[in-house]
Design a protein around this motif. Structure first.
Motif, PDB file in Angstrom:
ATOM      1  N   GLY A 116      40.175  44.097  48.278  1.00  0.00           N
ATOM      2  CA  GLY A 116      41.260  45.051  48.494  1.00  0.00           C
ATOM      3  C   GLY A 116      40.798  46.461  48.805  1.00  0.00           C
ATOM      4  N   ARG A 117      41.603  47.180  49.555  1.00  0.00           N
ATOM      5  CA  ARG A 117      41.380  48.597  49.862  1.00  0.00           C
ATOM      6  C   ARG A 117      42.500  49.399  49.207  1.00  0.00           C
ATOM      7  N   ARG A 118      42.159  50.565  48.694  1.00  0.00           N
ATOM      8  CA  ARG A 118      43.173  51.384  48.036  1.00  0.00           C
ATOM      9  C   ARG A 118      44.139  51.957  49.067  1.00  0.00           C
ATOM     10  N   GLY A 119      45.406  51.938  48.732  1.00  0.00           N
ATOM     11  CA  GLY A 119      46.423  52.477  49.613  1.00  0.00           C
ATOM     12  C   GLY A 119      46.808  53.896  49.234  1.00  0.00           C
ATOM     13  N   GLY A 120      47.996  54.303  49.597  1.00  0.00           N
ATOM     14  CA  GLY A 120      48.462  55.642  49.300  1.00  0.00           C
ATOM     15  C   GLY A 120      48.663  55.861  47.809  1.00  0.00           C
ATOM     16  N   THR A 121      48.709  57.125  47.426  1.00  0.00           N
ATOM     17  CA  THR A 121      48.893  57.499  46.026  1.00  0.00           C
ATOM     18  C   THR A 121      49.978  58.562  45.929  1.00  0.00           C
ATOM     19  N   MET A 122      50.999  58.291  45.132  1.00  0.00           N
ATOM     20  CA  MET A 122      52.077  59.233  44.900  1.00  0.00           C
ATOM     21  C   MET A 122      52.202  59.476  43.402  1.00  0.00           C
ATOM     22  N   ALA A 123      52.669  60.656  43.026  1.00  0.00           N
ATOM     23  CA  ALA A 123      52.726  60.980  41.605  1.00  0.00           C
ATOM     24  C   ALA A 123      53.884  61.925  41.310  1.00  0.00           C
ATOM     25  N   THR A 124      54.295  61.917  40.043  1.00  0.00           N
ATOM     26  CA  THR A 124      55.340  62.827  39.578  1.00  0.00           C
ATOM     27  C   THR A 124      55.135  63.069  38.087  1.00  0.00           C
ATOM     28  N   THR A 125      55.749  64.121  37.579  1.00  0.00           N
ATOM     29  CA  THR A 125      55.720  64.425  36.158  1.00  0.00           C
ATOM     30  C   THR A 125      57.121  64.246  35.599  1.00  0.00           C
ATOM     31  N   ILE A 126      57.219  63.515  34.498  1.00  0.00           N
ATOM     32  CA  ILE A 126      58.495  63.235  33.856  1.00  0.00           C
ATOM     33  C   ILE A 126      58.527  63.927  32.502  1.00  0.00           C
ATOM     34  N   ASP A 127      59.588  64.641  32.240  1.00  0.00           N
ATOM     35  CA  ASP A 127      59.719  65.380  30.980  1.00  0.00           C
ATOM     36  C   ASP A 127      60.180  64.465  29.855  1.00  0.00           C
ATOM     37  N   ALA A 128      59.373  63.466  29.598  1.00  0.00           N
ATOM     38  CA  ALA A 128      59.612  62.499  28.529  1.00  0.00           C
ATOM     39  C   ALA A 128      58.277  61.789  28.293  1.00  0.00           C
ATOM     40  N   PRO A 129      58.029  61.300  27.081  1.00  0.00           N
ATOM     41  CA  PRO A 129      56.758  60.636  26.792  1.00  0.00           C
ATOM     42  C   PRO A 129      56.663  59.262  27.445  1.00  0.00           C
ATOM     43  N   PRO A 130      55.450  58.710  27.562  1.00  0.00           N
ATOM     44  CA  PRO A 130      55.299  57.372  28.135  1.00  0.00           C
ATOM     45  C   PRO A 130      56.156  56.315  27.434  1.00  0.00           C
ATOM     46  N   SER A 131      56.382  56.480  26.142  1.00  0.00           N
ATOM     47  CA  SER A 131      57.204  55.509  25.414  1.00  0.00           C
ATOM     48  C   SER A 131      58.635  55.482  25.920  1.00  0.00           C
ATOM     49  N   ALA A 132      59.069  56.570  26.571  1.00  0.00           N
ATOM     50  CA  ALA A 132      60.418  56.616  27.117  1.00  0.00           C
ATOM     51  C   ALA A 132      60.479  56.128  28.553  1.00  0.00           C
ATOM     52  N   VAL A 133      59.354  56.201  29.249  1.00  0.00           N
ATOM     53  CA  VAL A 133      59.305  55.783  30.652  1.00  0.00           C
ATOM     54  C   VAL A 133      59.024  54.288  30.762  1.00  0.00           C
ATOM     55  N   TRP A 134      58.127  53.804  29.936  1.00  0.00           N
ATOM     56  CA  TRP A 134      57.649  52.425  30.001  1.00  0.00           C
ATOM     57  C   TRP A 134      58.764  51.371  29.977  1.00  0.00           C
ATOM     58  N   PRO A 135      59.765  51.464  29.083  1.00  0.00           N
ATOM     59  CA  PRO A 135      60.809  50.418  29.064  1.00  0.00           C
ATOM     60  C   PRO A 135      61.566  50.280  30.376  1.00  0.00           C
ATOM     61  N   TRP A 136      61.728  51.373  31.107  1.00  0.00           N
ATOM     62  CA  TRP A 136      62.419  51.295  32.395  1.00  0.00           C
ATOM     63  C   TRP A 136      61.600  50.506  33.411  1.00  0.00           C
ATOM     64  N   LEU A 137      60.287  50.679  33.369  1.00  0.00           N
ATOM     65  CA  LEU A 137      59.419  49.944  34.288  1.00  0.00           C
ATOM     66  C   LEU A 137      59.436  48.449  33.976  1.00  0.00           C
ATOM     67  N   LEU A 138      59.470  48.109  32.689  1.00  0.00           N
ATOM     68  CA  LEU A 138      59.391  46.703  32.293  1.00  0.00           C
ATOM     69  C   LEU A 138      60.595  45.883  32.739  1.00  0.00           C
ATOM     70  N   GLN A 139      61.703  46.515  33.035  1.00  0.00           N
ATOM     71  CA  GLN A 139      62.896  45.731  33.384  1.00  0.00           C
ATOM     72  C   GLN A 139      63.217  45.777  34.875  1.00  0.00           C
ATOM     73  N   MET A 140      62.210  46.120  35.697  1.00  0.00           N
ATOM     74  CA  MET A 140      62.434  46.118  37.136  1.00  0.00           C
ATOM     75  C   MET A 140      62.595  44.695  37.665  1.00  0.00           C
ATOM     76  N   GLY A 141      63.200  44.575  38.849  1.00  0.00           N
ATOM     77  CA  GLY A 141      63.382  43.285  39.493  1.00  0.00           C
ATOM     78  C   GLY A 141      64.826  43.066  39.905  1.00  0.00           C
ATOM     79  N   CYS A 142      65.031  42.398  41.038  1.00  0.00           N
ATOM     80  CA  CYS A 142      66.392  42.127  41.504  1.00  0.00           C
ATOM     81  C   CYS A 142      67.156  41.239  40.521  1.00  0.00           C
TER      82      CYS A 142
END
Length: 235
Positions: free
Chosen positions: A54-80
């Motif tokens: 594999g080759r590395r692709g693009g990289t995008m980033a942002t800062t969220i005013d909440a701890p990782p414990s608050a962001v992580w649950p939203w990521l875990l429930q992704m999917g159609c």
């Protein structure tokens, strides 16, 4: 006359060539590194071992005013077939609104789980790595001839695109999260896939990823914290 038509054609060709060059040299580099710092672009990004060759692709980033414990649950429930993708729901979730709450039944995630990319489930992301509140990798191995996923345990098809979409979370001072999205990809034939990426998939990803960032920020930042700085799981 033919001479006039030829002049118009040459002018149109020149305009297209100039626009393509401007996009390639000025717009595309900024798009592929949107929001990321020089340090984030230069440092090692996890997941390289998950995509052979594999080759590395693009990289995008942002800062969220909440701890990782608050962001992580939203990521875990992704999917159609789950909480959606928090982007443009009409484009990537058949118009079904992405989840506005944390659903406990979607929080148990393991490597090998499949999250549908389309409502009928014919195409999916496979969970390739899970490090709670730190790193999530989603793999999409596509047989370009059939348009369907292929079994990564066997040989790759003659024409394929094997991509990894990753989310890296780093806790910052003040209970904030730095979310860096990048990934790796392998493909064949490379020239054809690279052209498709250049013309369509890279701009599309940039648009959708920025939208997802904005919606993740809104969701993670809006729920009240408890005394330990953690967001409640709500249904």
């Amino acid at each position: 006359d033919h001479r006039g038509m030829g002049n118009h054609l040459r002018l149109a060709t020149g305009v297209v060539a100039l626009g393509t060059a401007a996009y390639a040299l000025a717009v595309r580099p900024r798009m592929l590194t949107s929001g990321a710092t020089d340090a984030e672009l230069a440092e090692h990004y996890p997941g390289a071992d998950l995509i052979p060759g594999g080759r590395r692709g693009g990289t995008m980033a942002t800062t969220i005013d909440a701890p990782p414990s608050a962001v992580w649950p939203w990521l875990l429930q992704m999917g159609c077939d789950r909480g959606g993708w928090y982007s443009w729901d009409r484009l990537d979730n058949a118009g079904v609104p992405s989840a506005e709450w944390i659903h406990p039944e979607w929080q148990e995630v393991e490597v090998g789980d499949r999250w549908a990319c389309v409502p009928n489930g014919s195409v999916w992301f496979e969970v390739a790595a899970v490090e709670p509140e730190r790193f999530l990798a989603l793999r999409a191995p596509i047989d370009l001839k059939s348009g369907h996923p292929f079994d990564t345990a066997g040989p790759r098809p003659r024409m394929y695109n094997d991509g990894l979409w990753c989310f890296q979370l780093t806790e910052l001072r003040g209970g904030r999260t730095r979310l860096v999205v990048s990934g790796y990809g392998a493909d064949r034939p490379h020239a054809l896939v690279a052209l498709q990426n250049f013309l369509f998939w890279e701009p599309a990803h940039w648009i959708m990823q920025r939208r997802q960032f904005a919606n993740l920020k809104r969701r993670a930042e809006i729920l009240p914290s408890d005394a330990h700085g953690r967001r409640p799981a709500l249904v």
